[in-house]
Design a protein around this motif. Structure first.
Motif, short mmCIF file in Angstrom:
data_model
loop_
_atom_site.label_atom_id
_atom_site.label_comp_id
_atom_site.label_asym_id
_atom_site.label_seq_id
_atom_site.Cartn_x
_atom_site.Cartn_y
_atom_site.Cartn_z
N ASP A 61 0.92 -1.25 -0.13
CA ASP A 61 0.13 0.01 0.00
C ASP A 61 0.93 1.06 -0.09
O ASP A 61 1.73 1.49 0.95
N CYS A 91 -0.78 -4.64 4.38
CA CYS A 91 -1.92 -4.62 5.05
C CYS A 91 -2.59 -5.89 4.83
O CYS A 91 -2.79 -6.38 3.57
N ALA A 119 3.21 0.67 3.30
CA ALA A 119 2.88 -0.35 4.28
C ALA A 119 2.24 -1.77 3.61
O ALA A 119 1.99 -1.84 2.20
N ALA A 157 -1.39 3.27 4.33
CA ALA A 157 -2.06 3.01 5.56
C ALA A 157 -1.25 3.42 6.81
O ALA A 157 -1.61 3.15 8.24
N GLY A 182 -6.40 -1.37 8.53
CA GLY A 182 -6.46 0.01 9.31
C GLY A 182 -7.70 0.20 10.23
O GLY A 182 -7.66 0.57 11.67
N ILE A 209 -0.94 -4.22 10.14
CA ILE A 209 -0.19 -3.12 9.11
C ILE A 209 1.29 -3.07 9.51
O ILE A 209 1.52 -3.02 10.51
#
Length: 273
Positions: free
Chosen positions: A88, A103, A101, A193, A221, A117
Motif C-alpha cells: 500500500d 496490510c 505498508a 496505511a 486499518g 499493518i
C-alpha cells in the motif's frame, strides 16, 4: 475456524514474510495496471509471499488481494476471508518515502475482526485482535515483544489543537475543507496505511478520505482503529461493509478518528458542505 487471536498471529507472520519479500525484490521496474495504478516486482513478490503463508496455514479461508483478486461468489463474501494489500503506497515506495505498508486483515460477516499493518521502512507494526498492539521490528522483520505496547484511544482528549492527517497521493477537496473547518488544527499529509497507524498510536485525531478507496486499503486499518478504541464510519454515518463483490470491492468516502463523537462531528461538517 481458529480463534481470532490465533489467526492474528498468522496474519503477523504472513505480513512479515511479505515484508521480507518486498525489501529483497530486485529493481523498481513499473507496469501500469488497467486502473492506471502502478505495480512493481516488489508488489508481486510481497503478494505471493503473503498468500502462500496464509494458504499453508489456513487452506480453507480464501484470500482477496489487490494483485490477485479471487472472484468470490456474492454469498461467499459473507463467510470469513482475508483481504490483502501487499504494498500500500507503491508511489511512495518508488519515491523512496518510508510511507508504504503491507496490510492484511480477516473479514468475518463482512466486518474486519483482525488486522496487521506493517511499515517495513519505519520498522513498525500494528496488530489488532480484540485490542491493538504496536511493535518495533529488528532488521529481520521480527517483533520485539518487549517493545510492544497496547494502543488505547478510548476516552483520550487531544492535547491542545486537533491533529489531522490526509492522503499525500490522493488529496481531495472535501478533506481539505475539513482541515479548514477545524480552525487552528495541525495538518500533515502521509502516504498509505500509515495514516491509520498515526490515529491508533495517538499522533493524529482524524483521518478523513473524501474519495473512494478499495477494501484492502482500509480493512486492516479499520480493525486497528476499532481495537484501539477509535471509530471509523462511511459518509452515511454507518460502518463500512466488506466483501462487496458486486461493487468490485470498492469503498466510498470515510472518516477515521480517535472517538465516535469526533468522527460524527466531522461527518456532520461534510454533510453541511
Amino acid at each position: 475456524m481458529p480463534s481470532i487471536q490465533e489467526i492474528a498471529a498468522g496474519l503477523l507472520e504472513a505480513a512479515a514474510a511479505g515484508g521480507r519479500a518486498l525489501l529483497s525484490a530486485s529493481g523498481h521496474s513499473v507496469s501500469i495496471k488497467p486502473d492506471g495504478s502502478p505495480v512493481t516486482a516488489a508488489d508481486l513478490a510481497s503478494d505471493w509471499a503473503i498468500r502462500n503463508a496464509l494458504t499453508q496455514r489456513y487452506p480453507d479461508i480464501p484470500s482477496v488481494s489487490e494483485e490477485a483478486s479471487i472472484d468470490l461468489p456474492q454469498d461467499a463474501a459473507r463467510a470469513p476471508f482475508f483481504l490483502i494489500d501487499p504494498l500500500d503506497g507503491t508511489k511512495e515506495f518508488l519515491a523512496g518515502s518510508p510511507d508504504f505498508a503491507i496490510c492484511v486483515a480477516l473479514i468475518v460477516k463482512q466486518r474486519p475482526v483482525a488486522g496487521v499493518i506493517l511499515a517495513p521502512a519505519a520498522r513498525t507494526l500494528c496488530m489488532a485482535a480484540g485490542t491493538a498492539t504496536a511493535f518495533t521490528l529488528d532488521d529481520h522483520l521480527q517483533c520485539h515483544a518487549d517493545s510492544a505496547r497496547v494502543l488505547k484511544l478510548k476516552g483520550r482528549e487531544p492535547a491542545g489543537k486537533l491533529a489531522l492527517v490526509t492522503s499525500h497521493s490522493h488529496s481531495d477537496e472535501r478533506s481539505l475543507r475539513l482541515v479548514q473547518h477545524f480552525h487552528g488544527c495541525s495538518h500533515r499529509t502521509m502516504g498509505a496505511a500509515v495514516k491509520f497507524m498515526a490515529v491508533a498510536n495517538g499522533e493524529a485525531d482524524l483521518y478523513p478520505r473524501g474519495t473512494g478507496s478499495m477494501e484492502w486499503d482500509t480493512a486492516a486499518g479499520e480493525a486497528i482503529i476499532l481495537a484501539s478504541g477509535g471509530a471509523m464510519l462511511g459518509e452515511d454515518g454507518e460502518p463500512l461493509i466488506y466483501g462487496k463483490v458486486e461493487k468490485g470491492f470498492r469503498n466510498g468516502p470515510f472518516i477515521a478518528g480517535r472517538s465516535k463523537a469526533l468522527v460524527q462531528s466531522a461527518l456532520n461538517q461534510w454533510a453541511a458542505c
